[in-house]
Enzyme design. Structure first.
Site, PDB file in Angstrom:
ATOM      1  N   ASP A 194       0.901  -1.143   0.000  1.00  0.00           N
ATOM      2  CA  ASP A 194       0.000   0.000   0.000  1.00  0.00           C
ATOM      3  C   ASP A 194       0.938   1.191   0.000  1.00  0.00           C
ATOM      4  O   ASP A 194       1.540   1.510   1.038  1.00  0.00           O
ATOM      5  CB  ASP A 194      -0.877   0.015   1.252  1.00  0.00           C
ATOM      6  CG  ASP A 194      -1.904   1.131   1.181  1.00  0.00           C
ATOM      7  OD1 ASP A 194      -1.519   2.258   0.817  1.00  0.00           O
ATOM      8  OD2 ASP A 194      -3.087   0.879   1.476  1.00  0.00           O
ATOM      9  N   HIS A 195       1.102   1.824  -1.159  1.00  0.00           N
ATOM     10  CA  HIS A 195       2.209   2.779  -1.254  1.00  0.00           C
ATOM     11  C   HIS A 195       2.020   3.999  -0.358  1.00  0.00           C
ATOM     12  O   HIS A 195       2.973   4.693  -0.055  1.00  0.00           O
ATOM     13  CB  HIS A 195       2.497   3.156  -2.713  1.00  0.00           C
ATOM     14  CG  HIS A 195       1.520   4.118  -3.310  1.00  0.00           C
ATOM     15  ND1 HIS A 195       0.279   3.748  -3.754  1.00  0.00           N
ATOM     16  CD2 HIS A 195       1.592   5.439  -3.541  1.00  0.00           C
ATOM     17  CE1 HIS A 195      -0.357   4.806  -4.221  1.00  0.00           C
ATOM     18  NE2 HIS A 195       0.421   5.856  -4.113  1.00  0.00           N
ATOM     19  N   LYS A 199       4.855   6.622   2.246  1.00  0.00           N
ATOM     20  CA  LYS A 199       5.018   8.086   2.136  1.00  0.00           C
ATOM     21  C   LYS A 199       5.599   8.611   3.453  1.00  0.00           C
ATOM     22  O   LYS A 199       5.199   8.189   4.535  1.00  0.00           O
ATOM     23  CB  LYS A 199       3.670   8.755   1.829  1.00  0.00           C
ATOM     24  CG  LYS A 199       3.187   8.429   0.408  1.00  0.00           C
ATOM     25  CD  LYS A 199       1.963   9.223   0.059  1.00  0.00           C
ATOM     26  CE  LYS A 199       1.340   8.745  -1.252  1.00  0.00           C
ATOM     27  NZ  LYS A 199       1.913   9.344  -2.443  1.00  0.00           N
ATOM     28  N   ASP A 253     -10.955   1.859  -4.818  1.00  0.00           N
ATOM     29  CA  ASP A 253      -9.642   2.265  -5.314  1.00  0.00           C
ATOM     30  C   ASP A 253      -8.805   2.927  -4.224  1.00  0.00           C
ATOM     31  O   ASP A 253      -7.589   2.741  -4.174  1.00  0.00           O
ATOM     32  CB  ASP A 253      -9.834   3.243  -6.491  1.00  0.00           C
ATOM     33  CG  ASP A 253      -8.525   3.655  -7.126  1.00  0.00           C
ATOM     34  OD1 ASP A 253      -7.701   2.755  -7.412  1.00  0.00           O
ATOM     35  OD2 ASP A 253      -8.298   4.859  -7.329  1.00  0.00           O
ATOM     36  N   HIS A 258      -5.713   2.888   1.002  1.00  0.00           N
ATOM     37  CA  HIS A 258      -4.923   4.033   1.474  1.00  0.00           C
ATOM     38  C   HIS A 258      -5.576   4.799   2.632  1.00  0.00           C
ATOM     39  O   HIS A 258      -4.929   5.099   3.626  1.00  0.00           O
ATOM     40  CB  HIS A 258      -4.679   5.022   0.326  1.00  0.00           C
ATOM     41  CG  HIS A 258      -4.161   4.383  -0.934  1.00  0.00           C
ATOM     42  ND1 HIS A 258      -3.298   3.305  -0.917  1.00  0.00           N
ATOM     43  CD2 HIS A 258      -4.359   4.656  -2.250  1.00  0.00           C
ATOM     44  CE1 HIS A 258      -3.000   2.962  -2.155  1.00  0.00           C
ATOM     45  NE2 HIS A 258      -3.640   3.759  -2.980  1.00  0.00           N
ATOM     46  N   LYS A 364      -4.162  18.553  -6.259  1.00  0.00           N
ATOM     47  CA  LYS A 364      -3.733  17.297  -5.656  1.00  0.00           C
ATOM     48  C   LYS A 364      -3.269  17.585  -4.234  1.00  0.00           C
ATOM     49  O   LYS A 364      -2.353  18.384  -4.028  1.00  0.00           O
ATOM     50  CB  LYS A 364      -2.576  16.694  -6.455  1.00  0.00           C
ATOM     51  CG  LYS A 364      -2.091  15.372  -5.903  1.00  0.00           C
ATOM     52  CD  LYS A 364      -1.263  14.615  -6.914  1.00  0.00           C
ATOM     53  CE  LYS A 364      -0.689  13.336  -6.335  1.00  0.00           C
ATOM     54  NZ  LYS A 364      -1.677  12.281  -6.145  1.00  0.00           N
TER      55      LYS A 364
HETATM   56  C1  BG6 Z   1      -3.553   4.521  -6.623  1.00  0.00           C
HETATM   57  C2  BG6 Z   1      -4.928   4.649  -7.211  1.00  0.00           C
HETATM   58  O1  BG6 Z   1      -3.497   3.492  -5.694  1.00  0.00           O
HETATM   59  O2  BG6 Z   1      -3.195   5.737  -5.994  1.00  0.00           O
HETATM   60  C3  BG6 Z   1      -5.026   5.831  -8.170  1.00  0.00           C
HETATM   61  O3  BG6 Z   1      -5.243   3.460  -7.904  1.00  0.00           O
HETATM   62  C4  BG6 Z   1      -4.527   7.079  -7.512  1.00  0.00           C
HETATM   63  O4  BG6 Z   1      -6.355   6.010  -8.627  1.00  0.00           O
HETATM   64  C5  BG6 Z   1      -3.175   6.857  -6.866  1.00  0.00           C
HETATM   65  O5  BG6 Z   1      -4.429   8.080  -8.501  1.00  0.00           O
HETATM   66  C6  BG6 Z   1      -2.772   8.061  -6.048  1.00  0.00           C
HETATM   67  O6  BG6 Z   1      -1.473   7.886  -5.560  1.00  0.00           O
HETATM   68  P1  BG6 Z   1      -0.590   9.138  -5.197  1.00  0.00           P
HETATM   69  O7  BG6 Z   1       0.645   8.560  -4.600  1.00  0.00           O
HETATM   70  O8  BG6 Z   1      -0.341   9.890  -6.460  1.00  0.00           O
HETATM   71  O9  BG6 Z   1      -1.406   9.930  -4.222  1.00  0.00           O
END
Ligand code: BG6
Length: 510
Positions: A194-195, A199, A253, A258, A364
């Site tokens: 889970d990236h 962070k 998603d 997240h 963003k």
């Molecule tokens: C992904 C989603 O896991 O995370 C995407 O599938 C989303 O829809 C993205 O855009 C967002 O990641 P970050 O690191 O750019 O916030």
């Protein structure tokens, strides 16, 4: 005096040399995230000597063609820039392996290739399998790895697997995938990525809470009025993303993974130690304590879903959700969701957690804000500005990672006037350097055998249990609630504002 901490739990293990096999190597993730992350680790001198990267995918390609495609993207996205001399050295460790995912011969050839790489390093070696293919191939890749014995490691070595998202599409499919994964690799060797956990500021939540003495005594229902988590994106369905997204939607998603991970870091109890299981035991208790929204009425009262209509972002005209590339013109998939949630524990009883996530919002930005209760108004209630609310602690996950605290202050002058001011900490200026990309930290952790920042089986399943009730209600034709709308480039639908207004609250302006 002896050190009261256990060294093994405090100091990070070292990443070890290994072969990294990436399944789905011709995809976007490999080109934009994984290979640049490994390159940047090499540039920073963090990548263990002897790491080899093998891209496994279906298309016919030579090593050279694969490498030049990767280089093209690295030039555009690499955090540290692109140094042709360093790249030339790095690319010598990158190979391409062509095979269909279901072709067992391809895995036999892979095993031989990995043995040869190990030989060149001087003996048996470690293997890290990264499953980044389309999700329908996850099972067959795992089964074939097992069939040729690649899930086993030689004496003194390890074989680990990283599984990309989406980890299932509901509880049943996640449970199925978990059983296939755990039938192939032991849980301790399984890394569900889970990236968001990689962070920098997400990692800092625990440090902020437990390495400072001023927050934890206030971190509960007595002093906190509400908590908000916002994850806004200005992008829509560019790059063909609509095909996947229209089947998933914002809840699956982003919320299931997240946002619930961020929520669990904010709401968890202090772990008994910093081991992977110590931390994950506490996080999963939070997800388990979420009040289930398990009736259509509860969902209607607490969840707002929406799609955007055509609008403007940064003065550019953008289409509505249903007009986006690869999105069904009659789609009933949400591109925005807002939720009011409750964590039914002693600490959090009665404190609402508001979550919102959406595409095509004005910018963003991901942040968590902790809104403290206002002080009693007996002293300053007649003073201008005094009613402007309590303290707010904001944890900015991205961009401009940092933390700020809103406090009330007296305006300079001879009369008593008050205004909120911000005490601000920015990573970039305080530490003089940018943070590594999440994937850099996570890849290194997997090479070091540290699973703290990866989701455990029970966490993933509990999160799906929560989300499933809502998904089911949305797809139940008897109860299908309205799909709200907002103009692209605005901060979401009116219904989401109303959700907070019912409690006398409002979304924080970002
Ligand atoms: C992904 C989603 O896991 O995370 C995407 O599938 C989303 O829809 C993205 O855009 C967002 O990641 P970050 O690191 O750019 O916030």
């Amino acid at each position: 005096m002896s050190n009261p901490f256990r060294e093994d739990l405090v100091s990070r293990s070292r990443a070890e040399a290994c072969s990294v096999v990436i399944f789905g190597a011709t995809g976007d993730l490999t080109h934009r995230k994984l290979v640049p992350a490994l390159y940047n680790l090499a540039v920073d001198g963090e990548l263990p000597h002897g790491v080899k990267i093998i891209g496994f995918a279906r298309r016919e390609k030579s090593d050279d063609v694969f490498r030049s495609g990767l280089e093209e993207l690295n030039q555009k996205v690499s955090r540290t820039g692109h140094d042709p001399a360093l790249w030339n050295e790095y690319k010598e460790n990158v190979y391409y392996h062509q095979s269909e995912f279901h072709d067992i011969d391809g895995y036999k050839r892979l095993a031989e290739r990995l043995d040869a790489i190990d030989e060149s390093r001087g003996g048996a070696g470690n293997r890290l399998f990264y499953i980044a293919s389309a999700p329908e191939f996850f099972d067959v890749i795992l089964e074939n790895l097992k069939a040729v014995g690649l899930n086993n490691s030689a004496e003194g070595c390890w074989a680990r697997v990283i599984v990309e998202k989406p980890f299932g599409t509901d509880l049943a499919t996640a449970q199925h995938l978990n059983s296939v994964v755990n039938n192939t690799f032991e849980e301790k060797d399984t890394y569900r990525i889970d990236h968001y956990l990689g962070k920098e500021t997400a990692q800092n939540i625990m440090v902020l809470r437990f390495a400072n003495s001023i927050f934890e005594p206030l971190w509960n229902r007595k002093y906190i009025e509400q908590i908000q988590i916002t994850c806004a994106e200005n992008l829509g369905m560019e790059g063909g993303r609509g095909g996947y997204y229209d089947k998933a939607g914002a809840l699956r998603d982003m919320v299931q993974n997240h946002l619930l991970q961020l929520l669990s870091l904010v709401a968890m109890e202090p772990p008994t130690d910093l081991s992977a299981d110590g931390v994950r035991d506490e996080k999963v208790k939070v997800i388990r304590s979420l009040r289930q929204l398990n009736t259509p009425e509860l969902i209607k009262q607490n969840v707002v879903r929406a799609q955007y209509t055509a609008g403007h972002i940064d003065a550019n005209k953008v289409p509505g959700y249903r007009e986006e590339d690869r999105v069904d013109p009659e789609s009933m998939t949400e591109a925005y969701v807002a939720l009011r949630m409750h964590v039914d524990t002693w600490r959090w009883s009665g404190v609402p957690f508001y979550l919102r996530v959406g595409k095509r919002l004005p910018k963003k930005a991901t942040e968590i804000s902790i809104h403290f209760k206002s002080p009693p108004s007996v002293l300053f209630n007649a003073i201008p500005g005094a009613a402007s609310g309590g303290n707010v602690l904001v944890i900015r996950i991205q961009p401009d990672e940092g933390i700020s605290l809103r406090v009330m202050s007296k305006l300079p002058g001879t009369t008593l006037r008050m205004e909120p001011v911000k005490m601000d900490f920015h990573y970039a200026t305080s530490f003089g350097k940018g943070s590594p990309e999440a994937y850099e930290r996570l890849l290194l952790d997997a090479m070091a055998g540290d699973a703290t920042l990866f989701a455990r089986r029970d966490e993933v399943e509990e999160a799906w249990r929560y989300v499933d009730h809502i998904e089911r209600a949305w797809h139940d034709s008897d109860h299908t609630p309205e799909m709200a709308e907002f103009v692209a480039g605005s901060w979401g639908p009116k219904e989401a504002d109303d959700l907070l207004e019912q409690d006398g609250n409002s979304w924080r302006r970002l």
